[in-house]
Scaffold this active site. Structure first.
Site, PDB file in Angstrom:
ATOM      1  N   GLY A 181      70.616  37.213  61.199  1.00  0.00           N
ATOM      2  CA  GLY A 181      69.607  38.249  61.050  1.00  0.00           C
ATOM      3  C   GLY A 181      68.194  37.812  61.393  1.00  0.00           C
ATOM      4  N   GLU A 182      67.920  36.504  61.367  1.00  0.00           N
ATOM      5  CA  GLU A 182      66.555  36.030  61.563  1.00  0.00           C
ATOM      6  C   GLU A 182      66.140  36.129  63.027  1.00  0.00           C
ATOM      7  OE1 GLU A 182      68.940  34.552  60.024  1.00  0.00           O
ATOM      8  OE2 GLU A 182      68.315  33.537  58.193  1.00  0.00           O
ATOM      9  N   ALA A 183      64.936  36.680  63.256  1.00  0.00           N
ATOM     10  CA  ALA A 183      64.460  36.906  64.618  1.00  0.00           C
ATOM     11  C   ALA A 183      64.374  35.613  65.425  1.00  0.00           C
ATOM     12  CB  ALA A 183      63.095  37.595  64.579  1.00  0.00           C
ATOM     13  N   LYS A 185      66.113  32.842  65.096  1.00  0.00           N
ATOM     14  CA  LYS A 185      67.452  32.374  65.467  1.00  0.00           C
ATOM     15  C   LYS A 185      68.011  33.199  66.624  1.00  0.00           C
ATOM     16  CE  LYS A 185      68.908  30.480  60.981  1.00  0.00           C
ATOM     17  NZ  LYS A 185      69.955  30.514  59.934  1.00  0.00           N
ATOM     18  N   ILE A 186      67.843  34.520  66.530  1.00  0.00           N
ATOM     19  CA  ILE A 186      68.325  35.399  67.595  1.00  0.00           C
ATOM     20  C   ILE A 186      67.663  35.030  68.911  1.00  0.00           C
ATOM     21  CG2 ILE A 186      68.402  37.795  68.405  1.00  0.00           C
ATOM     22  CD1 ILE A 186      68.368  38.632  65.442  1.00  0.00           C
TER      23      ILE A 186
END
Length: 423
Positions: A181-183, A185-186
């Protein structure tokens, strides 16, 4: 040792990228045992959690954890003969450890000589994925440290995207794990994907650079959500999809035929997201982003009650006691903002409030009879024990609140592509 464990099926989404109708999902709840970690304690809870993939088999999960304990005791005592048998059991334990805590699971497998301490060895293990939780794989690959980033690079290089159109390459990539969910990481994971896809195309390139591939990949994920999520009422047309991607190829437009084929591909078949088993819940509650006591103000009567809060996976759960069998509510952190506030009765207050066009917060709670009911809050007001604690909660909640974080990243990349053409 108590062998109760937990399980959770998430709604069928691409990490935090899908817009979920939380209340309708929460009405399809199934009982699931929960163990939550904390400072020198282990507490149990039973929560009605959403499942779209079938019942969570808590008895099976309990047996799995008991099996891990039994196997570890057998290995320690040396009762089970045979090197191959011990190796297989250690591998089984390592997989289960990974599903509960990815970092510790990998450390255990390396310590036992079942994996080499190299990015390639770990990447092969994750890519094969046998017995591994796809959410745990995504979380491990997204971690920001040198070794995990090397593993991510090696993992992506195991994918062969040659002769695949972009949407089919995305299908393959997103099936091998679940996007976290973390931006940040994405961003790292999708950037690696875009570079790998461009490398695999050789001379048959539509894109001037990997930034174009990155932007278009997110546009495809957004299109998939818009076309196939029932909560999105106005479906984008093919012309709208083409217009939103103008100028992303270093200021130039991509071929219309390419964009039409991508649109039609997604319209005909949505992304299939890998289904995780009950260990997904285990991973969530054994690794909370934050947990602790807060005072919460009631909605109707405005009285203050002390509740135990757990923050994880873009959701805020609250319980009456750490040993409760059922939590009192769950607040999905979607279309929500946070702010400090003052109150006559309590110090160090902050509020969660509906934003992004939402009329109220899409949350639910259990009533006095144990039924799951929809919340009608426009604001949740909490009070921390100190200003420092309030600031930490606000920081952690801000990081978890989801306004579809890829929009900001996508806008930044599009601006970069368009500015390149002007210079």
């Amino acid at each position: 040792m108590n062998c109760n464990t937990l399980g959770r099926d998430r709604t069928d989404t691409v990490g935090a990228l899908n817009v979920t109708n939380w209340f309708s999902s929460l009405k399809r709840v199934k009982k699931a045992k929960v163990i939550r970690s904390g400072a020198n304690r282990t507490s149990k809870s039973v929560w009605d959690l959403p499942t779209l993939t079938g019942s969570v088999k808590t008895a099976q999960l309990k047996d799995d954890l008991c099996e891990v304990v039994s196997e570890m005791e057998t290995l320690d005592s040396g009762e089970d003969g045979g090197k191959n048998s011990n190796k297989a059991k250690m591998m089984s334990i390592g997989r289960k450890k990974f599903n509960m805590d990815p970092k510790k699971g990998i450390e255990y497998l390396i310590e036992k000589g079942l994996l080499q301490h190299t990015a390639e060895s770990v990447a092969q293990f994750l890519h094969k994925g046998e017995g591994l939780n796809k959410t745990a794989i995504g979380d491990y690959l997204g971690e920001k440290n040198d070794f995990n980033e090397q593993v991510l690079q090696a993992f992506v290089e195991l994918h062969d995207f040659k002769d695949l159109i972009l949407v089919e390459a995305l299908r393959q990539f997103l099936w091998s794990f679940r996007l976290p969910g973390e931006a940040q990481k994405i961003d790292r994971m999708m950037e690696c994907f875009a570079k790998r896809y461009c490398e695999c195309q050789g001379d048959n390139k539509f894109f001037e650079n990997s930034d174009t591939c990155y932007v278009l990949s997110f546009a495809i994920i957004m299109l998939n959500t818009s076309l196939h999520n029932p909560s999105v009422k106005e479906k984008p047309s093919i012309e709208q999809f083409i217009n939103m991607n103008r100028g992303i190829n270093q200021g130039q437009d991509l071929p219309r035929q390419l964009l039409e084929s991508l649109y039609n591909n997604i319209k005909a078949e949505p992304f299939k997201i890998p289904e995780d088993d009950g260990n997904d819940l285990m991973h969530t509650f054994f690794n909370p982003d934050k947990e602790g006591w807060l005072w919460k103000q009631g909605g109707r009567y405005k009285s203050w009650k002390r509740r135990w809060f757990i923050l994880n996976d873009n959701c805020l759960y609250y319980f009456e006691y750490t040993t409760d069998k059922e939590p009192r509510g769950i607040i999905p952190l979607e279309n929500i903002s946070i702010r400090e506030c003052t109150d006559r009765q309590k110090q160090y207050c902050f509020e969660l409030y509906a934003s992004g066009g939402a009329d109220f917060i899409k949350a639910c709670k259990t009533d006095s009879e144990g039924k799951v009911v929809e919340g009608k809050h426009t604001v949740y007001r909490m009070s921390a024990s100190s200003d420092e604690e309030r600031k930490e909660w606000i920081q952690r909640l801000t990081q978890s609140i989801s306004h579809n974080p890829f929009y900001d990243m996508l806008a930044s990349r599009k601006r970069k592509a368009q500015l390149y053409a002007k210079n």
